[in-house]
Motif scaffolding. Structure first.
Motif, PDB file in Angstrom:
ATOM      1  N   ILE A  43       0.458  -1.338  -0.057  1.00  0.00           N
ATOM      2  CA  ILE A  43      -0.488  -0.077   0.271  1.00  0.00           C
ATOM      3  C   ILE A  43       0.624   1.605  -0.217  1.00  0.00           C
ATOM      4  CG2 ILE A  43      -2.318   1.124   1.596  1.00  0.00           C
ATOM      5  CD1 ILE A  43      -3.075  -1.379  -0.073  1.00  0.00           C
ATOM      6  N   LEU A  46       1.568   1.865  -3.620  1.00  0.00           N
ATOM      7  CA  LEU A  46       0.928   1.534  -4.728  1.00  0.00           C
ATOM      8  C   LEU A  46       0.969   2.425  -6.053  1.00  0.00           C
ATOM      9  CD1 LEU A  46      -2.091   0.354  -4.771  1.00  0.00           C
ATOM     10  CD2 LEU A  46      -3.390   1.284  -3.360  1.00  0.00           C
ATOM     11  N   ILE A  74      -4.660  -7.165   2.055  1.00  0.00           N
ATOM     12  CA  ILE A  74      -4.275  -6.882   3.049  1.00  0.00           C
ATOM     13  C   ILE A  74      -3.658  -7.567   3.431  1.00  0.00           C
ATOM     14  CG2 ILE A  74      -3.519  -4.348   4.213  1.00  0.00           C
ATOM     15  CD1 ILE A  74      -4.896  -3.796   1.549  1.00  0.00           C
ATOM     16  N   GLY A 149      -3.813   4.987   3.318  1.00  0.00           N
ATOM     17  CA  GLY A 149      -2.929   4.844   2.014  1.00  0.00           C
ATOM     18  C   GLY A 149      -1.623   5.606   1.914  1.00  0.00           C
ATOM     19  N   ALA A 165      -6.719   4.746   0.191  1.00  0.00           N
ATOM     20  CA  ALA A 165      -5.689   4.401  -0.771  1.00  0.00           C
ATOM     21  C   ALA A 165      -7.497   3.471  -1.306  1.00  0.00           C
ATOM     22  CB  ALA A 165      -4.817   2.889  -0.231  1.00  0.00           C
ATOM     23  N   THR A 199      -8.988  -0.084  -5.817  1.00  0.00           N
ATOM     24  CA  THR A 199      -8.264   0.933  -4.708  1.00  0.00           C
ATOM     25  C   THR A 199     -10.146   2.255  -4.762  1.00  0.00           C
ATOM     26  OG1 THR A 199      -8.263   1.864  -7.169  1.00  0.00           O
ATOM     27  CG2 THR A 199      -6.223   0.785  -6.156  1.00  0.00           C
ATOM     28  N   GLY A 248      -2.027   1.166   4.830  1.00  0.00           N
ATOM     29  CA  GLY A 248      -1.881  -0.386   5.194  1.00  0.00           C
ATOM     30  C   GLY A 248      -3.251  -0.767   6.467  1.00  0.00           C
TER      31      GLY A 248
END
Length: 285
Positions: A43, A46, A74, A149, A165, A199, A248
């Motif tokens: 993350i 990303l 995750i 994020g 995120a 996302t 994350g």
């Protein structure tokens, strides 16, 4: 983009009924040595991962979604933050049902705040839920899960959206009883995330999402995220006033009315508009 983790830690992009294997995109992640980072590197990086995914997709191997095992999208959250009684009707049912409150006083979320679930309780849809205390009531709780994020502390409500995120479906499973929430909700496999990570650009407005949960085909929970007592920006503002949020970290936003027990052999199906559907089998530990 809908990104999944599947089989033996493969990375995939979900499109309809297909999964495109883009595991090579993980090569852009920085290498780590002890002590390992306290956040999720996927993350945190990303943007770079997605650039690599875009390059890989045209030639990526294609698999049928039904043929893969979906893990938690995750893998390394630093924290699992959870919001209790964050829908009015669930607050009312918790107060009315002795099987839920166990003679404890059920307070409003603004009064009792948030709680943490152990990272070791996290599981993916294909791993299922393993009932640890079958002699007690073990309940399902479907929730929108928000994935942070970037790092932030003291985040304002106005800035909160920029820290997200993406989103997953979350199952905040719980053993009912008199103990603290964090203990009863941190059983191995009692924090299910899936079926994939959507996302934030794919889901720009999560404030009015229909969702439902069934057990063996029976509808148990059905609601909309517009009914959250403390909405997503408020939860991020509240949580970040106590501790730094890291890439994350996952916020379980709360469950609506209709919570109820499950047993080994049951099949939970959780669905969220604009996210997807996941099947979670219940078994004995």
């Amino acid at each position: 983009m809908r990104i999944c983790r599947f089989n033996k830690d493969r990375l995939g992009v979900v499109d309809g009924g297909s999964v495109f294997d883009v595991t090579a995109a993980l090569d852009v992640l920085p290498s780590s040595r002890y002590p390992l980072p306290s956040f999720d590197p996927f993350i945190a990086n990303l943007g770079q991962v997605r650039q690599c995914i875009d390059e890989l997709l045209p030639s990526a191997a294609r698999l049928a979604l039904e043929d893969v095992q979906l893990l938690s999208p995750i893998a390394n959250p630093g924290k699992l933050v959870a919001a209790p009684v964050n829908y009015t009707k669930h607050l009312e049912e918790a107060r009315a049902d002795a099987g839920v409150h166990h003679n404890g006083k059920i307070e409003e979320i603004q009064r009792i705040g948030l709680f943490l679930k152990a990272n070791s309780s996290m599981a993916g849809p294909s791993e299922g839920v393993a009932i640890r205390h079958p002699e007690r009531r073990n309940d399902h709780e479907i929730e929108l899960a928000v994935v942070i994020g970037k790092p932030g502390v003291g985040i304002s409500r106005a800035d909160a959206w920029s820290y997200i995120a993406g989103y997953c479906i979350g199952l905040d499973m719980t053993v009912r009883g008199p103990e603290e929430r964090s203990l009863r909700k941190s059983v191995d496999s009692y924090s299910v995330l899936g079926p994939w990570f959507v996302t934030a650009d794919e889901l720009p407005d999560p404030t009015s999402l229909d969702f439902q949960l069934t057990v063996n085909g029976e509808v148990r929970q059905s609601a909309n995220t517009r009914d959250l007592l403390m909405d997503i920006p408020a939860l991020i503002e509240f949580a970040s006033s106590f501790y730094t949020l890291h890439p994350g970290d996952v916020i379980f936003t709360g469950t609506p009315e209709g919570v109820g027990p499950v047993h080994a052999g049951d099949l939970i199906v959780a669905e969220f508009d604009q996210i997807g559907r996941m099947e979670v089998a219940v078994r004995a530990a």
